[in-house]
Design an enzyme around this catalytic site. Structure first.
Site, PDB file in Angstrom:
ATOM      1  N   ASP A 219     -17.063 -37.743  63.515  1.00  0.00           N
ATOM      2  CA  ASP A 219     -17.000 -38.651  62.360  1.00  0.00           C
ATOM      3  C   ASP A 219     -15.520 -38.826  61.989  1.00  0.00           C
ATOM      4  O   ASP A 219     -14.667 -38.732  62.872  1.00  0.00           O
ATOM      5  CB  ASP A 219     -17.860 -38.092  61.217  1.00  0.00           C
ATOM      6  N   HIS A 242     -13.780 -41.087  64.056  1.00  0.00           N
ATOM      7  CA  HIS A 242     -13.909 -42.392  63.416  1.00  0.00           C
ATOM      8  C   HIS A 242     -12.639 -42.809  62.683  1.00  0.00           C
ATOM      9  O   HIS A 242     -12.655 -43.704  61.857  1.00  0.00           O
ATOM     10  CB  HIS A 242     -15.116 -42.408  62.460  1.00  0.00           C
TER      11      HIS A 242
END
Ligand SMILES: *[C@@H]1O[C@H](CO)[C@@H](O)[C@H](O)[C@H]1NC(C)=O
Ligand SMILES: *[C@@H]1O[C@H](CO)[C@@H](O)[C@H](O)[C@H]1NC(C)=O
Ligand SMILES: *[C@@H]1O[C@H](CO)[C@@H](O)[C@H](O)[C@H]1NC(C)=O
Length: 370
Positions: A219, A242
């Site tokens: 993430d 991310h």
């Protein structure tokens, strides 16, 4: 006769050395080693109790104390609570390895290691300290409330360095309500596919410096959440992951404020995003004075993205985003859009002396009176 004299001289020179060593040992009573409090360090027995007694002694002593988690040993702990306020100024010499239990043996709580209300704490892993979150036992459980590994709450003047943290069930490091924290030379490692395994999450904190770290996660490498200001992130290598994100802000109608964020000299490798600001429609507050500078991109899908329709449902309000600078980006991207600025304009609906009813309109028209 000559031989005898040499012998006496040798003894004379050695004995003062022994005395000095002995003195150093006995005066080092400000050191609290978890092994002295009954830890086994075999990676199998539960060493939770030893950690908590070593901590409470280190915390209530006066002056400067050192809590030692020794190298070459592996400690299974079910939970670690290092709670202040402490009398002492504490250094955690974190040279061993902490292993989280597998999912079935976790205590029902949101983090493995919680450090609360401890000011002036230094944690130094000396490039050998390590935490393994054992997250693989959690990742496929989508309806579980997965815990994070390392949580700091109300720790002012915090300094965490030279530590490796891997495979958290959820976030690896979270910092909440801290004023003044330096996080440097940290390595975070979780697979690309691991869900919600943010590297470092910061919220409600001020004066935060994150530098010289390498973050691989499933993430955000760094998530800068509501209530954060004066955060610098320097020389971070992120990927997979991310990206370095501001937000999500304004979730469930929240009012979030983020300001004075400076991200510089960072490299993104094979990440889905690079510099991202994401806000939920329906929230309020602001994200302002945010700079991303000197950014190197290696095969990044969306290098620059402002997403104000995050999760894309229709709402009348939004978090305002202003004074954002993206400067000195170079490298390669793989997505369709290199720069995606999807901003919401609140003024796109104006109602002046307007009456009536609007249904199913885009944008929504909340300002009509009946
Ligand atoms: C943080 O701790 C490390 C290791 O103990 C030290 O080298 C560094 O100078 C400290 N940083 C700050 C800002 O105190
Ligand atoms: C913007 O943030 C930086 C820190 O990143 C700060 O030094 C600067 O004063 C801020 N500018 C304004 C206008 O607030
Ligand atoms: C960022 O990189 C530039 C160019 O390589 C360098 O001149 C500068 O000193 C770096 N700044 C920091 C804070 O690392």
């Amino acid at each position: 006769m000559q031989g005898f004299i040499v012998c006496v001289l040798v003894l004379y020179f050695i004995s003062p050395c022994l005395c000095i060593r002995f003195n150093v040992r006995t005066t080092s009573d400000t050191t609290y080693n978890v092994m002295q409090y009954g830890a086994t360090g075999d990676g199998k027995s539960d060493d939770t109790k030893a950690f908590s007694s070593a901590w409470s002694n280190a915390c209530k002593a006066e002056g400067k104390t050192t809590l030692v988690i020794p190298s070459g040993k592996s400690f299974l702990v079910k939970k670690v609570d290092f709670i202040g306020p402490c009398n002492a100024e504490i250094l955690i010499q974190f040279e061993g390895k902490i292993v989280a239990p597998s999912k079935d043996a976790w205590e029902a709580r949101p983090y493995l290691i919680e450090i609360d209300s401890v000011n002036g704490l230094t944690i130094d892993g000396n490039n050998v300290g390590e935490i393994d979150g054992n997250g693989a036992t959690w990742w496929d459980c989508s309806d579980c409330k997965r815990p994070g590994v390392f949580h700091f709450h109300k720790c002012d003047k915090l300094n965490v360095s030279n530590l490796a943290i891997s495979n958290s069930p959820r976030s690896h490091v979270s910092v909440n309500e801290c004023n003044g924290a330096t996080i440097s030379k940290i390595s975070i490692d979780a697979p690309d596919s691991s869900p919600n395994t943010d590297g470092i999450d910061v919220s409600d904190s001020i004066n935060i410096l994150i530098q010289d770290s390498n973050i691989k996660s499933g993430d955000d490498c760094i998530a800068i959440n509501g209530g954060t200001s004066f955060l610098d992130a320097k020389r971070i290598t992120c990927g997979p992951g991310h990206g370095i994100s501001v937000g999500s802000l304004g979730k469930d109608g929240a009012s979030d404020q983020v300001s004075n964020i400076y991200v510089q000299n960072c490299t993104f490798k094979e990440t889905t995003n690079g510099a991202r600001i994401k806000t939920f429609p329906g929230g309020s507050g602001y994200a302002k004075n945010i700079t991303y500078e000197q950014i190197i991109l290696e095969n990044v899908k969306n290098p620059i993205i402002i997403d104000q329709e995050y999760n894309n449902y229709l709402q009348e309000t939004s978090v305002s985003v202003s004074s954002v600078t993206f400067r000195g980006f170079s490298g390669t991207y793989t997505g369709k859009v290199a720069i995606n600025l999807d901003c919401k304009n609140d003024a796109s609906v104006i109602c002046k002396n307007a009456h009536g009813k609007a249904t199913d309109t885009i944008p929504n028209v909340p300002c009509l009176s009946n």
